[in-house]
Design a protein around this motif. Structure first.
Motif, short mmCIF file in Angstrom:
data_model
loop_
_atom_site.label_atom_id
_atom_site.label_comp_id
_atom_site.label_asym_id
_atom_site.label_seq_id
_atom_site.Cartn_x
_atom_site.Cartn_y
_atom_site.Cartn_z
N GLN A 1 0.34 11.50 3.63
CA GLN A 1 -0.04 12.25 4.83
C GLN A 1 0.59 13.64 4.78
OE1 GLN A 1 1.41 10.96 8.76
NE2 GLN A 1 -0.62 11.31 9.58
N GLN B 1 -2.17 15.92 9.38
CA GLN B 1 -3.48 15.48 8.90
C GLN B 1 -3.57 13.96 8.86
OE1 GLN B 1 -4.83 17.51 5.37
NE2 GLN B 1 -3.84 19.43 5.94
N GLN B 2 -4.71 13.47 8.38
CA GLN B 2 -4.93 12.03 8.41
C GLN B 2 -4.14 11.34 7.32
OE1 GLN B 2 -9.01 13.02 6.59
NE2 GLN B 2 -9.00 10.80 6.67
N MET B 3 -4.05 10.03 7.47
CA MET B 3 -3.47 9.18 6.43
C MET B 3 -4.50 9.05 5.31
SD MET B 3 -0.62 7.82 7.63
CE MET B 3 -0.50 6.21 6.91
N PHE C 1 3.82 7.11 3.05
CA PHE C 1 4.06 5.90 3.81
C PHE C 1 3.75 4.68 2.95
CE2 PHE C 1 5.02 7.45 7.97
CZ PHE C 1 4.31 8.62 8.13
N PHE D 1 -5.36 7.03 1.90
CA PHE D 1 -5.03 5.88 1.06
C PHE D 1 -4.82 6.33 -0.38
CE2 PHE D 1 -5.27 1.59 -0.50
CZ PHE D 1 -5.99 1.66 -1.68
N ASN E 1 -3.42 0.23 -3.48
CA ASN E 1 -2.85 -1.03 -3.02
C ASN E 1 -2.61 -1.94 -4.21
OD1 ASN E 1 -5.45 -1.92 -3.43
ND2 ASN E 1 -5.87 -2.29 -1.27
N TYR F 1 -6.32 -7.34 7.60
CA TYR F 1 -5.26 -7.81 8.47
C TYR F 1 -4.29 -6.67 8.76
CZ TYR F 1 -7.17 -12.37 7.63
OH TYR F 1 -8.02 -13.43 7.57
N GLU F 2 -3.48 -6.88 9.76
CA GLU F 2 -2.60 -5.83 10.22
C GLU F 2 -1.66 -5.36 9.12
OE1 GLU F 2 -0.17 -6.87 13.52
OE2 GLU F 2 0.84 -4.94 13.60
N GLN F 3 -1.56 -4.08 9.00
CA GLN F 3 -0.60 -3.49 8.08
C GLN F 3 0.61 -2.99 8.87
OE1 GLN F 3 -2.15 -0.60 5.28
NE2 GLN F 3 -4.15 -1.58 5.34
N TYR G 1 0.84 -1.20 0.00
CA TYR G 1 0.00 0.00 0.00
C TYR G 1 0.88 1.25 0.00
CZ TYR G 1 -2.99 -3.54 2.23
OH TYR G 1 -3.67 -4.69 2.53
N PHE H 1 3.72 -0.43 8.70
CA PHE H 1 4.08 0.80 7.99
C PHE H 1 5.58 1.03 8.01
CE2 PHE H 1 0.15 3.06 6.99
CZ PHE H 1 -0.78 2.30 7.69
N GLY H 2 6.08 1.57 6.92
CA GLY H 2 7.46 2.02 6.89
C GLY H 2 7.59 3.37 7.56
N PRO H 3 8.82 3.88 7.66
CA PRO H 3 9.06 5.15 8.36
C PRO H 3 8.66 6.38 7.55
CG PRO H 3 11.10 4.26 7.52
CD PRO H 3 10.05 3.22 7.24
N TYR I 1 0.31 5.38 1.15
CA TYR I 1 -0.54 6.39 1.77
C TYR I 1 0.18 7.73 1.69
CZ TYR I 1 -3.11 2.59 4.08
OH TYR I 1 -3.86 1.48 4.35
#
Lengths: 112, 114
Positions: free
Chosen positions: B37, B41-43, B91, B45, B48, B101-103, B33, B105-107, B35
């Motif tokens: 940001q 503010q919010q992430m 991100f 999408f 994917n 399922y759990e994602q 995925y 995230f990279g830095p 994203y």
């Protein structure tokens, strides 16, 4: 249309208090609701998640309460600590939707 | 725990140039995925990707955006040409299965378009 709504936008509590963060959603087919927390200049990380088969999920001081009928959930943080200060994102996905949807976040500040 | 890596951490480019953001997802993950940001503010999408194909994309995923993962190497987001409004932190995330399922995230890559 905002699919996932969070309130309040920001919240301040004192150390030791319970912080309550709210989330609501539109799509009744969502079947996975993770909460992520994000510290300044860091990436989001999964904190706790729930699926609609349960109405409560607990992990230490963090508890999700889920109301499927009202399409609402809340994250309760008991005995809040200054280290809990972060932005908390409620997200929702599932039901054939590959696209996770995040709320705008709640910025939590815990004062010592 | 599992780690997603992103290269570079910060990229500054002039408007109109091309930029490629690189992501090294968790090794056994199948879904990837991107994203966006904007600070504070919010992430949001973007897109994917699974099995070499875009599964879903948002309206933020403009025609100037493209993604690929050639031969299991980096999962990349390319923006060509860039615009001022592309300035944000991007991100990358990956998960074993699809979005329920759990994602991880990279830095993030902080992109600044001048």
């Amino acid at each position: 249309q905002q699919q996932v709504r969070q309130s309040p936008q920001s919240l301040t509590v004192w150390e030791g208090e319970t912080a309550i963060l709210n989330c609501s959603y539109e799509d009744s087919t969502f079947d996975y609701f993770p909460w992520y927390w994000q510290f300044p200049r860091e990436s989001p990380a999964l904190l706790i998640a729930i699926r609609p088969v349960s109405n409560k999920k607990e992990d230490g001081r963090f508890t999700i309460f889920f109301n499927k009928r009202e399409k609402k959930l809340s994250l309760h943080i008991t005995d809040s600590q200054p280290g809990d200060s972060a932005t908390y994102f409620c997200a929702a996905s599932g039901g054939g939707n590959y696209k996770p949807t995040f709320g705008k976040g709640t910025s939590l500040v815990v004062h010592p | 725990g599992p780690k997603v890596l992103q290269i570079p951490s910060h990229q500054i480019i002039d408007m109109g140039q091309m930029v490629t953001l690189n992501c090294d997802p968790v090794s056994n993950h199948l879904y990837f995925y991107w994203y966006k940001q904007i600070l504070g503010q919010q992430m949001e999408f973007l897109v994917n990707f699974y099995n070499g194909k875009v599964m879903e994309k948002s309206k933020l995923f403009k025609d100037q955006f493209s993604v690929e993962r050639p031969d299991g190497s980096y999962f990349t987001l390319k923006i060509q040409p860039t615009a001022l409004e592309d300035s944000a932190v991007y991100f990358c995330a990956s998960s074993t299965l699809w979005s329920s399922y759990e994602q991880y995230f990279g830095p993030g890559t902080r992109l600044t378009v001048l």
